[in-house]
Motif scaffolding. Structure first.
Motif, PDB file in Angstrom:
ATOM      1  N   ALA A 115     -13.446  -3.717  -1.857  1.00  0.00           N
ATOM      2  CA  ALA A 115     -12.477  -4.752  -2.228  1.00  0.00           C
ATOM      3  C   ALA A 115     -11.676  -4.369  -3.465  1.00  0.00           C
ATOM      4  O   ALA A 115     -11.248  -5.215  -4.235  1.00  0.00           O
ATOM      5  N   TYR A 328     -10.514   1.555  10.721  1.00  0.00           N
ATOM      6  CA  TYR A 328      -9.725   0.362  10.406  1.00  0.00           C
ATOM      7  C   TYR A 328     -10.666  -0.812  10.151  1.00  0.00           C
ATOM      8  O   TYR A 328     -10.478  -1.568   9.197  1.00  0.00           O
ATOM      9  N   LEU A 332     -10.221  -2.184   6.548  1.00  0.00           N
ATOM     10  CA  LEU A 332      -9.430  -3.404   6.424  1.00  0.00           C
ATOM     11  C   LEU A 332     -10.209  -4.681   6.632  1.00  0.00           C
ATOM     12  O   LEU A 332      -9.956  -5.670   5.965  1.00  0.00           O
ATOM     13  N   GLN A 335     -13.165  -4.102   3.930  1.00  0.00           N
ATOM     14  CA  GLN A 335     -12.626  -3.695   2.625  1.00  0.00           C
ATOM     15  C   GLN A 335     -13.488  -2.653   1.913  1.00  0.00           C
ATOM     16  O   GLN A 335     -13.587  -2.643   0.701  1.00  0.00           O
ATOM     17  N   TYR A 337     -13.223   0.606   1.078  1.00  0.00           N
ATOM     18  CA  TYR A 337     -12.195   1.647   1.086  1.00  0.00           C
ATOM     19  C   TYR A 337     -12.760   3.042   0.820  1.00  0.00           C
ATOM     20  O   TYR A 337     -12.257   4.023   1.337  1.00  0.00           O
TER      21      TYR A 337
ATOM     22  N   ASN B  89      -8.501 -10.312  13.827  1.00  0.00           N
ATOM     23  CA  ASN B  89      -8.671 -10.133  12.392  1.00  0.00           C
ATOM     24  C   ASN B  89      -7.381  -9.779  11.664  1.00  0.00           C
ATOM     25  O   ASN B  89      -7.412  -9.462  10.485  1.00  0.00           O
ATOM     26  N   GLU B  90      -6.258  -9.814  12.364  1.00  0.00           N
ATOM     27  CA  GLU B  90      -5.045  -9.306  11.733  1.00  0.00           C
ATOM     28  C   GLU B  90      -4.635 -10.115  10.507  1.00  0.00           C
ATOM     29  O   GLU B  90      -4.257  -9.557   9.487  1.00  0.00           O
ATOM     30  N   ASN B  93      -7.079  -9.522   7.593  1.00  0.00           N
ATOM     31  CA  ASN B  93      -6.879  -8.170   7.083  1.00  0.00           C
ATOM     32  C   ASN B  93      -5.626  -8.075   6.222  1.00  0.00           C
ATOM     33  O   ASN B  93      -5.589  -7.345   5.229  1.00  0.00           O
ATOM     34  N   HIS B  96      -6.546  -9.570   2.919  1.00  0.00           N
ATOM     35  CA  HIS B  96      -7.391  -8.636   2.168  1.00  0.00           C
ATOM     36  C   HIS B  96      -6.537  -7.571   1.481  1.00  0.00           C
ATOM     37  O   HIS B  96      -6.737  -7.262   0.309  1.00  0.00           O
ATOM     38  N   ALA B  97      -5.585  -7.024   2.229  1.00  0.00           N
ATOM     39  CA  ALA B  97      -4.738  -5.969   1.667  1.00  0.00           C
ATOM     40  C   ALA B  97      -3.840  -6.543   0.579  1.00  0.00           C
ATOM     41  O   ALA B  97      -3.675  -5.937  -0.483  1.00  0.00           O
ATOM     42  N   LEU B 100      -5.073  -6.957  -3.027  1.00  0.00           N
ATOM     43  CA  LEU B 100      -5.198  -5.778  -3.877  1.00  0.00           C
ATOM     44  C   LEU B 100      -3.887  -5.435  -4.564  1.00  0.00           C
ATOM     45  O   LEU B 100      -3.857  -4.689  -5.520  1.00  0.00           O
ATOM     46  N   ASP B 116     -17.904  -8.951  -1.993  1.00  0.00           N
ATOM     47  CA  ASP B 116     -17.121  -7.865  -2.596  1.00  0.00           C
ATOM     48  C   ASP B 116     -15.889  -8.398  -3.324  1.00  0.00           C
ATOM     49  O   ASP B 116     -15.525  -7.889  -4.380  1.00  0.00           O
ATOM     50  N   GLN B 117     -15.244  -9.421  -2.744  1.00  0.00           N
ATOM     51  CA  GLN B 117     -14.058  -9.994  -3.403  1.00  0.00           C
ATOM     52  C   GLN B 117     -14.446 -10.622  -4.737  1.00  0.00           C
ATOM     53  O   GLN B 117     -13.706 -10.527  -5.710  1.00  0.00           O
ATOM     54  N   ALA B 120     -15.174  -7.864  -7.219  1.00  0.00           N
ATOM     55  CA  ALA B 120     -13.947  -7.211  -7.674  1.00  0.00           C
ATOM     56  C   ALA B 120     -13.044  -8.164  -8.452  1.00  0.00           C
ATOM     57  O   ALA B 120     -11.971  -7.769  -8.886  1.00  0.00           O
ATOM     58  N   LEU B 122     -11.330 -10.786  -7.395  1.00  0.00           N
ATOM     59  CA  LEU B 122     -10.062 -11.070  -6.728  1.00  0.00           C
ATOM     60  C   LEU B 122      -9.827 -12.556  -6.514  1.00  0.00           C
ATOM     61  O   LEU B 122      -8.691 -12.988  -6.352  1.00  0.00           O
TER      62      LEU B 122
END
Lengths: 368, 431
Positions: A115, A328, A332, A335, A337, B89-90, B93, B96-97, B100, B116-117, B120, B122
């Motif tokens: 993330a 992917y 995505l 997350q 990465y 999931n589009e 996703n 999520h992107a 960042l 994780d978010q 981090a 976020l």
């Protein structure tokens, strides 16, 4: 030997496309620049005097010379400007969208980055070890090596066949060329949806099942039934439909570069039209086109994503999951990465190895 | 050789100029459309903060207009709404992107926050806006939104799934709605006649629709309250075996143009029963009148209980936004304070259950008939996974169930292997 990396290969594909369709590519721009310069130089060449020159004439001549030098400078500045206006955006685009991300991905692949796109801690080769020990990733790689071994020759032969057919047509050649090239302009997503929802829908009213029904056969669930694996038929046909056009165009371009004299000479020497001329003239002369198609195809097969992502959804994904779809999911959806980047680098290395092996055997980029 | 080396063979004529600029404008529009965002919301007042709000594209008519209306009604900020298309999931996703980047949406909906978010940094904890009314939310609904004791999202809608059945078709076949997994298999088979099949559970054999439901219906769970992976047991394995049996019975509609969350296969008469969500009920009523009934997904085995998911969407706030306080204020306005908006959003278009218990009690459309039954199923049989169950574990479980169903893998072996992988992931999250 030329080192060919996967991402620039995608650019190469674009490059071929542009070359084949519009007749303008980067090499052409270089050529324009060179030609413009020689043209300008020729035009501004000073007159040669026949007799002796007086000092006044000398002065004039010198002035004239200086002026022409300035003019040439101005002109070459202009051509340089034209040159960079063509090449500059591409170089900037390559750097920003390809080289920096590749480099960043390499850095992330050695890090723990969940993330976040900044490394949160270094894990050495941990991501690589985990990825190579992941049975699903390995399965995806194996599946797609087999897929490549099948789709590459199929595409190559079909595209070559199509190119020969279209090239031999005496009338409306442009029409046929366009008709077969058109699917290339269609989006992968759109075609996938049409294939999935309309042509190969597993319900009784899908096109393929309607056809089966009219001849008294039971409907088949094309996409979701694991055995027999009909989904490969769906995936392969959509890929062929979308891709054949562009490879056909590359072959047609190759065919049209073969000098007619060769065929005439061969005929005079008693060669028969058809297989003999194809075997001894056409095919050898298409060497570069064939190698290009082969390389682009192998890379495209390993980079398969769109149609698999869109057709094989939910629990069907596992039946035919390309490495990129797997990565992917990791990068995505989850997350993760760092882990995803390690997978991407592994895939890149595999593609580079394949390309190098091909380069070695086929002599791509070797001077004639 | 090329004789004419000039780039433009003719001087730029007016028509040519128009062509070029026209295509550039068009190109720009297309590029803008690629961003998948359509602006909208309040007429901007420069003295107020501007908030970017993202929704996924809801399928029901009127939903887009509704969110634009809510944004316009809000007077303390200029809210710009983006309605983001995409299936599966589009949308998540994309969020999520975007989180960042430097231009993340201030307010956005997701199904749940992730560990994780939070690690981090976020997303913003929302305890201060929910504190006073926390007891007015169902604890199961709060479970996926709570990480380390802090609430990171405010539930907007509660969703659940159930089996819809066509009363007339069951009557014609002389069968009762199934109450156990075995009955579901036999009834589906009996209902299959010609091109009409018994049951539709999605084009993937029910992996996406039922992986979790089957585990819960067998009396199992996926991750326990004391953070242990617990799905690798005989009951759950048997449930997945039953799914294989169901698919092999010939009673299942193998494919349809839409996924399980769309009721078209059911309303168009392709199947006599379908697993679908409460959200589809208004559409189904419109198409079939009262010729349908609902049952919860039946129990599997002797230790099982009917089950459904406690799903839905929740509003979150990006921690790195420029107007975090204003964003929180707006979230509070929408999903804590404004009962009109909550009722409109939950029952005005598709049907959902308002997350605030006091407001759910006011929703008259959910008080009778199948809708009331559905609310009962949700409260009685609703399950959710905690944030420690993440997307990697979801993929692992989905792969295992797919392998059992599609590749004939041994259920217990596949589940054990999946549990190992999930455990590794869990340890990373807990560390």
């Amino acid at each position: 030997m030329q080192w060919v990396f996967p991402i620039p290969m995608r650019m190469l594909r674009m490059h071929f496309m542009v070359h084949a369709t519009v007749g303008l590519d980067i090499r052409y721009v270089f050529k324009i620049r060179a030609n413009v310069q020689t043209y300008i130089l020729r035009k501004d060449e000073p007159m040669k005097s026949v007799g002796t020159t007086t000092p006044a004439e000398m002065l004039d001549l010198r002035e004239e010379n200086q002026k022409s030098v300035q003019r040439v400078r101005r002109q070459s500045l202009k051509t340089a400007l034209i040159f960079w206006s063509f090449v500059g955006p591409m170089i900037i685009g390559l750097t920003v969208f390809f080289y920096i991300p590749i480099l960043w991905s390499l850095i992330l692949s050695f890090a723990d980055a969940r993330a976040t796109l900044t490394p949160a801690g270094w894990v050495g080769l941990g991501n690589y070890r985990a990825m190579l020990g992941d049975p699903e990733f390995i399965r995806a790689l194996v599946t797609f090596t087999i897929f490549a071994a099948f789709i590459v020759p199929t595409t190559l032969l079909s595209a070559l066949g199509l190119a020969l057919l279209v090239n031999s047509v005496k009338f409306a050649q442009g029409f046929f060329r366009s008709v077969f090239f058109l699917p290339t302009a269609c989006s992968y997503v759109l075609a996938s949806i049409v294939w999935k929802m309309s042509i190969f829908n597993g319900s009784s009213f899908g096109l393929a099942n309607t056809v089966r029904h009219t001849v008294g056969l039971d409907p088949i669930s094309w996409i979701s039934s694991p055995n027999p694996p009909w989904y490969w038929l769906v995936l392969v046909t959509v890929r062929l439909w979308l891709q054949l056009g562009i490879y056909m165009i590359i072959f047609i371009a190759g065919l049209q570069e073969i000098p007619r004299e060769l065929y005439e000479a061969a005929l005079v020497d008693g060669a028969r039209r058809g297989w003999q001329t194809f075997r001894h003239i056409t095919f050898p002369m298409l060497r570069n086109a064939t190698i290009a198609v082969l390389l682009l195809n192998v890379i495209a097969a390993f980079q398969a994503f769109d149609e698999f992502f869109n057709i094989m959804s939910g629990g069907n994904q596992i039946l035919a999951r390309p490495p990129l779809v797997y990565l992917y999911n990791i990068a995505l959806s989850d997350q993760n990465y760092g882990y995803g980047s390690a997978g991407a680098i592994i895939l890149t290395v595999i593609i580079v190895i394949f390309t190098l092996i091909q380069g070695r055997f086929l002599g791509f980029g070797r001077s004639e | 050789m090329a004789q004419d080396q000039r780039l433009f063979t003719t001087p730029l004529s007016r028509r040519r100029f128009l062509q070029y600029t026209g295509s550039m404008t068009l190109g720009g529009t297309i590029l803008a459309a690629c961003a998948g965002t359509s602006g909208g919301g309040t007429t901007s007042n420069p003295s107020l903060p501007t908030l970017q709000q993202w929704y996924h594209q809801y399928g029901e008519t009127g939903t887009h207009e509704a969110v634009l209306r809510y944004a316009k009604q809000y007077s303390k900020a200029n809210v710009k709404v983006s309605w983001v298309p995409g299936t599966g999931n589009e949308y998540p996703n994309k969020v999520h992107a975007a989180l960042l980047g430097s231009n993340a949406p201030d307010v956005f909906e997701l199904q749940n926050p992730t560990v994780d978010q939070v690690k981090a940094g976020l997303i913003e904890p929302l305890d201060d806006i929910i504190a006073s009314v926390k007891s007015d939310f169902n604890p199961v609904a709060l479970k996926p939104l709570t990480i380390n004791g802090k609430v990171y999202a405010i539930k907007m809608i509660n969703d659940m799934g159930m089996i819809y059945y066509r009363k007339s078709l069951l009557q014609k076949a002389g069968v009762q709605p199934p109450t156990t997994m075995d009955e579901l298999i036999t009834v589906s088979k009996k209902l299959s006649k010609g091109s009409v099949k018994g049951l539709y559970i999605g084009p993937d054999g029910g992996v996406n629709a039922l992986s979790y439901i089957l585990g819960w219906a067998a009396g199992g769970d996926f991750i326990s309250d004391d953070n242990k992976i617990v799905f690798n047991n005989d009951n759950v394995a048997t449930a997945y075996e039953k799914l294989r049996e169901l698919n092999a019975s010939g009673g299942v509609l193998p494919d349809a143009p839409t996924f399980w969350w769309d009721p078209s296969a059911f309303t168009q008469g392709l199947s006599a029963m379908q697993w679908c969500g409460l959200w589809a009920m208004p559409g189904i009523t419109k198409a079939l009148g009262d010729d349908f009934g609902v049952i919860p997904f039946p129990a599997v085995g002797t230790q099982g209980k009917p089950a459904t998911f406690f799903g839905g969407w929740a509003e979150m706030v990006a921690a790195k936004g420029k107007n975090v306080a204003a964003a929180k204020e707006y979230v509070k306005y929408l999903w804590i304070d404004n009962s009109n908006i909550q009722i409109d959003w939950n029952v005005g278009y598709g049907f959902h259950v308002p997350p605030r218990l006091s407001i759910a009690a006011q929703a008259s459309k959910l008080k009778s008939g199948p809708a009331a039954q559905a609310v009962g199923y949700l409260n009685q049989y609703g399950h959710a996974t905690p944030p420690l169950w993440d997307a990697a574990m979801d993929t692992t479980l989905t792969d295992a169930v797919s392998n059992i169903l599609k590749n004939g893998a041994n259920p217990m072996t596949a589940l054990n292997r999946a549990a190992d992988k999930c455990n590794t992931e869990l340890q990373t999250l807990l560390s």
